[in-house]
Structures are given as structure tokens and as C-alpha cells.
Design a protein around this motif. Structure first.
Motif, PDB file in Angstrom:
ATOM      1  N   TYR A 296       0.906  -1.219  -0.521  1.00 57.41           N
ATOM      2  CA  TYR A 296      -0.303  -0.294  -0.293  1.00 57.41           C
ATOM      3  C   TYR A 296       0.682   1.171  -0.428  1.00 57.41           C
ATOM      4  N   SER A 297       0.759   1.425  -1.114  1.00 60.66           N
ATOM      5  CA  SER A 297       1.651   3.537  -1.568  1.00 60.66           C
ATOM      6  C   SER A 297       0.513   4.895  -1.519  1.00 60.66           C
ATOM      7  N   GLY A 298       0.315   5.526   0.198  1.00 54.20           N
ATOM      8  CA  GLY A 298      -0.365   6.661  -0.205  1.00 54.20           C
ATOM      9  C   GLY A 298      -0.548   7.125   1.141  1.00 54.20           C
ATOM     10  N   ASN A 299      -1.293   8.155   1.182  1.00 51.47           N
ATOM     11  CA  ASN A 299      -1.431   8.171   2.201  1.00 51.47           C
ATOM     12  C   ASN A 299      -2.820   7.395   3.480  1.00 51.47           C
TER      13      ASN A 299
ATOM     14  N   LEU B 146      -2.197  -2.871  -2.818  1.00 54.78           N
ATOM     15  CA  LEU B 146      -3.479  -2.553  -2.602  1.00 54.78           C
ATOM     16  C   LEU B 146      -4.324  -1.047  -2.970  1.00 54.78           C
ATOM     17  N   VAL B 147      -5.215  -1.366  -2.773  1.00 50.54           N
ATOM     18  CA  VAL B 147      -6.227   0.129  -3.943  1.00 50.54           C
ATOM     19  C   VAL B 147      -7.137   0.342  -2.867  1.00 50.54           C
ATOM     20  N   VAL B 148      -7.159   1.103  -1.770  1.00 45.79           N
ATOM     21  CA  VAL B 148      -8.737   0.665  -1.004  1.00 45.79           C
ATOM     22  C   VAL B 148      -9.235   2.406  -0.590  1.00 45.79           C
ATOM     23  N   ASN B 149     -10.637   2.379   0.192  1.00 45.72           N
ATOM     24  CA  ASN B 149     -11.171   2.978   1.360  1.00 45.72           C
ATOM     25  C   ASN B 149     -12.130   2.746   1.758  1.00 45.72           C
ATOM     26  N   GLN B 150     -12.454   3.436   2.470  1.00 49.31           N
ATOM     27  CA  GLN B 150     -13.898   3.161   3.644  1.00 49.31           C
ATOM     28  C   GLN B 150     -15.255   2.504   2.995  1.00 49.31           C
ATOM     29  N   LYS B 151     -15.800   1.994   3.577  1.00 48.49           N
ATOM     30  CA  LYS B 151     -17.887   1.943   3.156  1.00 48.49           C
ATOM     31  C   LYS B 151     -18.243   3.397   3.279  1.00 48.49           C
ATOM     32  N   GLY B 152     -19.202   3.678   2.702  1.00 48.54           N
ATOM     33  CA  GLY B 152     -19.558   4.841   2.193  1.00 48.54           C
ATOM     34  C   GLY B 152     -18.826   6.320   0.794  1.00 48.54           C
ATOM     35  N   ILE B 153     -17.484   5.140   0.814  1.00 49.21           N
ATOM     36  CA  ILE B 153     -16.671   6.514   0.070  1.00 49.21           C
ATOM     37  C   ILE B 153     -16.987   6.328  -1.043  1.00 49.21           C
ATOM     38  N   LYS B 154     -17.621   5.353  -1.749  1.00 45.08           N
ATOM     39  CA  LYS B 154     -18.480   5.566  -3.633  1.00 45.08           C
ATOM     40  C   LYS B 154     -19.090   6.951  -3.999  1.00 45.08           C
ATOM     41  N   GLY B 155     -18.570   7.624  -4.937  1.00 45.01           N
ATOM     42  CA  GLY B 155     -19.537   8.611  -4.965  1.00 45.01           C
ATOM     43  C   GLY B 155     -18.446  10.172  -4.631  1.00 45.01           C
TER      44      GLY B 155
ATOM     45  N   PHE C 108       3.826  -7.679   3.469  1.00 54.90           N
ATOM     46  CA  PHE C 108       3.002  -6.769   3.824  1.00 54.90           C
ATOM     47  C   PHE C 108       4.397  -5.164   3.395  1.00 54.90           C
ATOM     48  N   VAL C 109       3.267  -4.284   2.328  1.00 57.00           N
ATOM     49  CA  VAL C 109       4.637  -2.809   2.719  1.00 57.00           C
ATOM     50  C   VAL C 109       3.453  -2.331   3.193  1.00 57.00           C
ATOM     51  N   PHE C 110       3.640  -0.792   4.255  1.00 60.84           N
ATOM     52  CA  PHE C 110       2.628   0.310   3.875  1.00 60.84           C
ATOM     53  C   PHE C 110       3.806   1.872   3.970  1.00 60.84           C
ATOM     54  N   ILE C 111       3.408   2.146   2.596  1.00 65.60           N
ATOM     55  CA  ILE C 111       4.296   3.252   2.295  1.00 65.60           C
ATOM     56  C   ILE C 111       3.812   4.885   2.548  1.00 65.60           C
ATOM     57  N   GLY C 112       4.634   5.243   3.619  1.00 76.59           N
ATOM     58  CA  GLY C 112       3.029   6.579   3.421  1.00 76.59           C
ATOM     59  C   GLY C 112       3.406   7.647   5.202  1.00 76.59           C
ATOM     60  N   GLU C 113       2.464   8.606   5.258  1.00 78.71           N
ATOM     61  CA  GLU C 113       2.111   8.463   6.360  1.00 78.71           C
ATOM     62  C   GLU C 113       0.986   9.007   6.679  1.00 78.71           C
ATOM     63  N   GLY C 114       0.169   9.254   8.061  1.00 74.03           N
ATOM     64  CA  GLY C 114      -1.250   9.579   8.777  1.00 74.03           C
ATOM     65  C   GLY C 114      -1.212   9.215   9.076  1.00 74.03           C
ATOM     66  N   ALA C 115      -3.005   9.943  10.257  1.00 70.87           N
ATOM     67  CA  ALA C 115      -3.604   9.055  11.310  1.00 70.87           C
ATOM     68  C   ALA C 115      -3.738   7.995  11.759  1.00 70.87           C
ATOM     69  N   VAL C 116      -4.108   7.069  10.700  1.00 73.69           N
ATOM     70  CA  VAL C 116      -3.918   5.306  11.641  1.00 73.69           C
ATOM     71  C   VAL C 116      -2.690   5.301  11.070  1.00 73.69           C
ATOM     72  N   LYS C 117      -1.661   5.360  10.772  1.00 74.98           N
ATOM     73  CA  LYS C 117      -0.190   4.465  10.926  1.00 74.98           C
ATOM     74  C   LYS C 117       0.343   3.860  12.317  1.00 74.98           C
TER      75      LYS C 117
END
Length: 415
Positions: A235-238, A309-318, A263-272
Motif C-alpha cells: 500500500y503506497s499513499g496516505n 492494495l487500492v482501498v477506500n472506506q465504506k461510504g466513499i463511493k461517489g 506487507f509493505v505500507f509506504i506513507g504517513e497519516g493519522a492511523v499509522k
């Protein structure tokens, strides 16, 4: 003939790591010969950097683009108070910087900071008697509502009314996905819908190319991070609030005994920090957290993965489109999408046949598809990835999107 002046008020700009900052840097540089461009942006700080100046405003140039940098308080992304202080400081100072600009023909704002980004353009349109182009990368407060950022419904209602006002008063709304166009229409109940166009985000497909893992730079990345001979899910991003990563990380416990899987997570953010705590508590040794990679090195780090991994939370569609999908497709890598059916990113994966998709929060299916991709023979895995690259070359080239922006801006300024 004198070029028309467009002032971009866009928060993140080169050399910030934020995806919107990189996209809009490329947009401004590609349009600098068509328009006289000024950018109002914060001092770089997306990855936690501290401002290196004491000046409130600092003027600089990137090629022919004038850049006005605003010094803002350092933000702690885990603190709502810190976030609000940062956002309101930016709002006030960006308005002041915009007020000082002379002979502005058009103001271009984005949906950052949430709601207030559009409001800057609405205020500026009337004070400067100019056009306003409003680029919605994320719909808010809908995005905040999807993750229950606050339970105060009155705040959501007020914020939505303000953002709808900005949409109504803009001369053109630009959204980055067809599903987002539907959201805009629903906001206005299909009546008096503001003039809008859909323009996809992009990546620089000439910079990010499919590379073999044997490439010397890819090998160096693998060696530096002790990832040689691993099947890598990246996963690479926010690593922020809108991706359910704080729960998705829990599926890695199932694979803790897989010695050749990482599993490799690249980036920074609030839940890291929360994700790191889980990994430490469960003693999962095959999960790696890395800092943002330099922009010029991303083409190698993306190619180090076997699956992205390309992911979004539920409810983010649209509401939002994860722009990382374009870089992954450019690198020719298979995608495990954790996305709602009918969302822009899900449709890209389906139409290009470059991966598999599961619904957000369906963690058992995520585990199942990780096992499926992990067990897939190498040629089939490569073919999935190359399908994405082929589709991007046919339909999603940077030049296509840039030309749509160029033509849209010219049309707005002509009217």
C-alpha cells in the motif's frame, strides 16, 4: 496577446508528497505557456516537515509559475484541534494572499481544506470579480460523515450547504470520476445542477513504467528494506482516515507465518501509529512500514510490489477516487481493490481486468483474495498487471486529462 491570469489556491504544491500536490504541480507546469499562473500554497509539510522560514508569505518561482508560500502551524494529524487550527489558519491567510493578487481573471480552488477550499473561490470570485473553477477531489462533508468524524449532524448540514453554495456560484465544477458526477447531481436533487465536467486524475505514464524486479534500482530498494525473495503486497499513499486501514491491518495476522510474504505500507497519516501498535502487539514480523519515497524514486518502489492494495472506506463511493490507482496501473501491477461496486476505481479495475475487488469491511474475502493472488502462477499475475497498463495507455494518459483541463479553462475564460 496577453495571457489570462489564473490563480490556483491549492494548499499542497511541489515539493509536497500529497497526490493532489503532485497532480496540480504537473497541471500548472503543463499550462504555464497557455496562462499566466500564480499558485498560493502552504509551505511543504504533508509528510511532517517543518517550515524553514519565519516569513508569513514567501514568493518563489517554479519555472514560469509564481508560487506564494504560506507559513502555517505544524499539524498533528491525530488531533482534531490541531487539524482545525491548521485549516482555519490556511483559510484566512490564503484569502489574504488572494486579495493581494492583482488582475486575476480566474481563481482555481480544490476541495482542500474540506469545504473551505471552495469557499475561498466563492469569496474571491466576488471580491476580485473573476471566474471561479472548483475542482472537487473529495466531496465533503460526505467524506467526513463516512468515517463518523463527528456525530454533530448540525455541523454536517451547515458544511454541506456551504459547499453547495460554492458549487452553485462556481463557473465550472470539475470532478474526478463519473460516480462523483452522480453525487453532485444528487446533492441538487437533479435540479439546477451546476455546470460540471468529469476529468480523470492521472500519473506520468512516461516516468512510471513496468519494470522487472531484477532492475538495479528495484533490487536496491528490496535489499535496503530486507525484502529480497518476498511476495510483496504493498500500500503506497496516505495512511489516513478514509481507508479503513486501521481495521484492514488485522488481516495480516492471518499471514504472520508466511515467511516469503511481506506487507509493505509506504506513507504517513493519522492511523499509522495505530497500525504499528497492532503489528507490534501481535508480533507480526512480515509487516513493514516505510516513509514516503522521493518522487523520483516512486517508479522503483511501486515496481517492487507483486500486488498493490487500492482501498477506500465504506461510504466513499461517489465521494472520492483513490488517485494511487493510476500509478499502480502505470507500473503494470495487479490490484487488490477494497472498493464499493460502481465506484470509479472499481470500474477501472473491472474494465481493464487488472485485478480483483472485494467490498470494504469484508475482511474474510480480503484474506481469500490475498491467498488467491499469492498462489497465482507468475505469468497470470504479470498478465493482470499488464492489462492495467494497456488500459491506461488507451484511455487514461496524462495528455488526455491535461488537454481536457486546458480546453475547460479556456472555455470558462471565454464565457
Amino acid at each position: 496577446m496577453k495571457k489570462r491570469k489564473i490563480t490556483f489556491v491549492i494548499n499542497y504544491f511541489y515539493p509536497d508528497f500529497a497526490s493532489t500536490g503532485q497532480l496540480l504541480t504537473e497541471l500548472c507546469l503543463d499550462l504555464q505557456h497557455d496562462f499566466d499562473i500564480t499558485v498560493i500554497a502552504a509551505q511543504p509539510g504533508y509528510a511532517g516537515e517543518s517550515a524553514q522560514t519565519t516569513k508569513l508569505f514567501e514568493e518563489d518561482y517554479l519555472e514560469n509559475v509564481k508560487v506564494i508560500r504560506i507559513r502555517l502551524p505544524k499539524v498533528d494529524k491525530t488531533s482534531k484541534v490541531s487539524r482545525m487550527k491548521y485549516i482555519f489558519s490556511y483559510f484566512m491567510l490564503a484569502n489574504l494572499a488572494l486579495w493581494k493578487e492583482k488582475d486575476v481573471d480566474a481563481i482555481y480552488t480544490i476541495s482542500q481544506p474540506p469545504v473551505l477550499g471552495g469557499l475561498i473561490g466563492t469569496i474571491g470570485k466576488f471580491l476580485k470579480r473573476s471566474k471561479h473553477i472548483y475542482n472537487i477531489q473529495d466531496f465533503n462533508p460526505e467524506q467526513a460523515a463516512a468515517v463518523n468524524y463527528t456525530n454533530k449532524q448540525s455541523i454536517f448540514k451547515l458544511a454541506k450547504k456551504v459547499d453547495m453554495l460554492s458549487c452553485s456560484y462556481s463557473d465550472c465544477v470539475i470532478v474526478v470520476g463519473s460516480d462523483m458526477s452522480e453525487t453532485l447531481k444528487k446533492r441538487f436533487e437533479h435540479k439546477s445542477v451546476p455546470y460540471h465536467v468529469v476529468i480523470n486524475n492521472w500519473t506520468n505514464e512516461d516516468e512510471i513504467l513496468p519494470l522487472d524486479k531484477k532492475d538495479v534500482h528495484v533490487q536496491q530498494f528490496l535489499k535496503d528494506n530486507n525484502l529480497q525473495d518476498k511476495f510483496i503486497i504493498m500500500y503506497s499513499g496516505n495512511i489516513g482516515l478514509y481507508y479503513d486501514l486501521e481495521n484492514l491491518i488485522k488481516v495480516t495476522e492471518y499471514f504472520k507465518g508466511y515467511e516469503d510474504l511481506a506487507f509493505v505500507f509506504i506513507g504517513e497519516g493519522a492511523v499509522k501509529p495505530q497500525m504499528q501498535s497492532f503489528v507490534e502487539e501481535k508480533e507480526i514480523s512480515n509487516v513493514h512500514f516505510l516513509e514516503y519515497q522521493p518522487k523520483e524514486f516512486i517508479k522503483y518502489s511501486l515496481n517492487a510490489a507483486d500486488v498493490h492494495l487500492v482501498v477506500n472506506q465504506k461510504g466513499i463511493k461517489g465521494v472520492s477516487v483513490p488517485s494511487k490507482i493510476y500509478g499502480v496501473m502505470a507500473a503494470g501491477k495487479p490490484i487488490l481493490g477494497v472498493l464499493e461496486q460502481g465506484s470509479e476505481a472499481q470500474m477501472l479495475i473491472k474494465n481493464s481486468q487488472c485485478g480483483v475487488v472485494v467490498e470494504p469491511q469484508d475482511y474474510q474475502s480480503i484474506i481469500k483474495y490475498i491467498e488467491y493472488l499469492y498462489g497465482l502462477e507468475n505469468k497470470k499475475l504479470l498478465d493482470l498487471g499488464f492489462n492495467g497498463r494497456d488500459y491506461l495507455d488507451q484511455h487514461l494518459k496524462r495528455e488526455i486529462s491535461i488537454n481536457k483541463y486546458r480546453n475547460t479553462l479556456k472555455e470558462v475564460l471565454k464565457s
